[in-house]
Design a protein around this motif. Structure first.
Motif, mmCIF file in Angstrom:
data_model
loop_
_atom_site.group_PDB
_atom_site.id
_atom_site.type_symbol
_atom_site.label_atom_id
_atom_site.label_comp_id
_atom_site.label_asym_id
_atom_site.label_seq_id
_atom_site.Cartn_x
_atom_site.Cartn_y
_atom_site.Cartn_z
ATOM 1 N N GLU A 1 37.833 30.733 44.000
ATOM 2 C CA GLU A 1 38.020 31.740 45.053
ATOM 3 C C GLU A 1 39.502 31.939 45.340
ATOM 4 O O GLU A 1 39.988 33.082 45.442
ATOM 5 C CB GLU A 1 37.284 31.304 46.324
ATOM 6 N N GLN B 1 41.666 35.446 44.361
ATOM 7 C CA GLN B 1 42.331 36.181 45.447
ATOM 8 C C GLN B 1 43.840 36.236 45.235
ATOM 9 O O GLN B 1 44.459 37.302 45.360
ATOM 10 C CB GLN B 1 42.009 35.521 46.789
ATOM 11 N N ILE C 1 30.846 36.774 40.711
ATOM 12 C CA ILE C 1 31.414 35.473 41.057
ATOM 13 C C ILE C 1 30.612 34.310 40.478
ATOM 14 O O ILE C 1 31.177 33.298 40.045
ATOM 15 C CB ILE C 1 31.554 35.336 42.596
#
Length: 465
Positions: free
Chosen positions: A69, A73, A97
């Motif tokens: 994650e 990002q 994901i």
């Protein structure tokens, strides 16, 4: 990190990002380090948990998920900055994901794609060569006379009538009840909402059901009569639209209107003006302004329509959804002005339908706005700072006491002023032909005239046909 960029439909950009092995390893190790310093595990001091114990207690899957994650990002934000992309809204990754987590192995290269909306490219044809037709609304002096006659009727005294039957223009008092016709027979059940006693009814067109008014015409006091009524196909109540019903009516009383004289006393009673001449002058001014505004709106609408015909715009979903939100908010505000409590009407079940219905209008408005912005860019049309400040000041005064997002308000006001300036510029630089009202958009029928509204201080708003 390697990044490649590709333009995709619906004003999107897809970034293909390749994360090197060392960076994928660093992200994983960073999460382990942070967790080791923050997680509390019985038997170990904070920050002193051995790595094998940490992995055993938390599970490698959780650590990989958190590392992925952060990695996605950070790399997407870095790629957007490096590629100088003006991203709108959020981004979507491919693969999803869950699949990406299966592929992610710390210390190995990771490749994924991130798609995001961007401001659309606007292609315009030769807008300076546009030729448009618009309807011209011409002020009709008889509007003033009709308005005054309507006000006379509203404040008229009702005088009981004897010795004659009911006629058009009278006000009658009746008892009535309506029952639907079913297979040629009258139902035994009274229609919900179609029963009243001592009901005062004006025998004028559009005041009530026309068949019922026509049936009452000619009746005498104490007379009873069954009247067959056909509900219009476009009747507001769908359960009655296109149906036939029988109304049982008893006429109790007939009254006629005694109109006041059209003089200065009348003007003083129904308005803020002391003389009839002043009232007439004010009404003339309002109707002339209405005609001018209607003509301007027709011209601007025609220009916008023709501009869209020579524009190629593929708006992104982010902007479409924002415009849908704006359209719904405006609709709700308008309904609340009519006294409707939209909080009791709107619910989660109807919102998807409401958004779907608002979408076509929102897309057209958005495309029009984008086309006007492009003209403004090409012609270097900007908003006057003083005009922006003045309009903001007026809005803030109207909304005193309410929480206002100053930045959004300034953005809205600036955009609105620029669009108005562009429309004015186009009006001066293209060919505009004015044609009589009704030429381009004929009314549906003579029975459905367009309504306008005038206001006189201290007097109820009236509608002038």
């Amino acid at each position: 990190m390697k990044v490649s960029q590709e333009k995709t439909p619906k004003s999107q950009v897809t970034l293909t990002i390749e994360i090197p092995a060392d960076k994928s390893k660093q992200a994983y190790e960073k999460v382990i380090k942070n967790l080791a310093q923050t997680v509390r595990i019985p038997g170990f001091r904070k920050g002193k948990v051995p790595r094998p114990i940490l992995l055993q207690r938390l599970g490698p899957e959780r650590i990989r998920a958190e590392a992925l994650e952060n990695l996605v990002q950070d790399t997407v934000m870095q790629a957007v900055k490096e590629q100088e992309i003006d991203a709108l809204g959020n981004y979507q990754i491919e693969p999803g994901i869950d699949e990406l987590l299966n592929r992610y192995k710390p210390g190995e290269v990771l490749i994924f794609a991130a798609s995001m909306d961007v401001p659309p490219e606007v292609e315009l044809g030769d807008y300076k060569a546009l030729e448009v037709k618009a309807e011209e609304t011409v002020y009709d002096p008889e509007q003033v006379d009709r308005f005054l006659a309507d006000q006379q009727s509203k404040v008229a005294a009702l005088v009981p009538v004897e010795g004659r039957a009911a006629q058009r223009g009278d006000v009658v008092v009746v008892n009535y009840s309506g029952r639907l016709m079913v297979d040629g027979e009258v139902s035994t059940e009274v229609i919900a909402g179609a029963e009243a006693t001592d009901f005062q009814l004006e025998l004028e067109p559009d005041k009530f059901l026309e068949d019922l008014i026509a049936g009452i015409e000619g009746m005498n006091p104490e007379e009873e009569k069954d009247i067959l009524v056909s509900f219009p196909e476009d009747y507001a109540r769908e359960d009655l639209a296109g149906q036939q019903a029988q109304f049982s009516v008893k006429l109790l009383e007939i009254k006629e209107k005694e109109l006041p004289e059209l003089d200065d006393d009348f003007a003083d009673d129904v308005s803020r003006f002391e003389t009839l001449a002043e009232l007439r002058a004010d009404l003339e001014s309002q109707y002339q302004k209405q005609a001018e505004n209607a003509t301007n709106a027709s011209i601007e609408g025609a220009i916008a329509q023709e501009l869209l015909k020579i524009a190629t715009i593929d708006p992104p979903e982010t902007l479409i959804q924002q415009e849908v939100d704006m359209t719904i908010r405006q609709t709700v505000a308008e309904m609340e002005q009519y006294g409707l409590d939209m909080k009791t009407i709107l619910n989660a079940d109807m919102m998807p339908t409401l958004r779907e219905n608002a979408r076509p209008e929102a897309i057209e408005r958005l495309k029009t706005s984008l086309a006007l912005e492009e003209v403004a860019r090409r012609e270097s049309i900007t908003a006057d700072p003083a005009a922006v400040e003045e309009k903001i000041k007026g809005i803030l005064e109207q909304l005193a006491g309410q929480a206002i997002d100053q930045d959004r308000l300034r953005e809205f006001v600036t955009k609105d002023l620029v669009e108005n300036q562009v429309l004015a510029w186009l009006r001066e630089n293209i060919t505009v032909e004015l044609v009589p009202k009704g030429t381009l958009n004929p009314p549906k029928s003579e029975a459905e005239p367009e309504e306008t509204t005038v206001e006189v201080e201290a007097m109820p708003t009236a509608e002038e046909e």
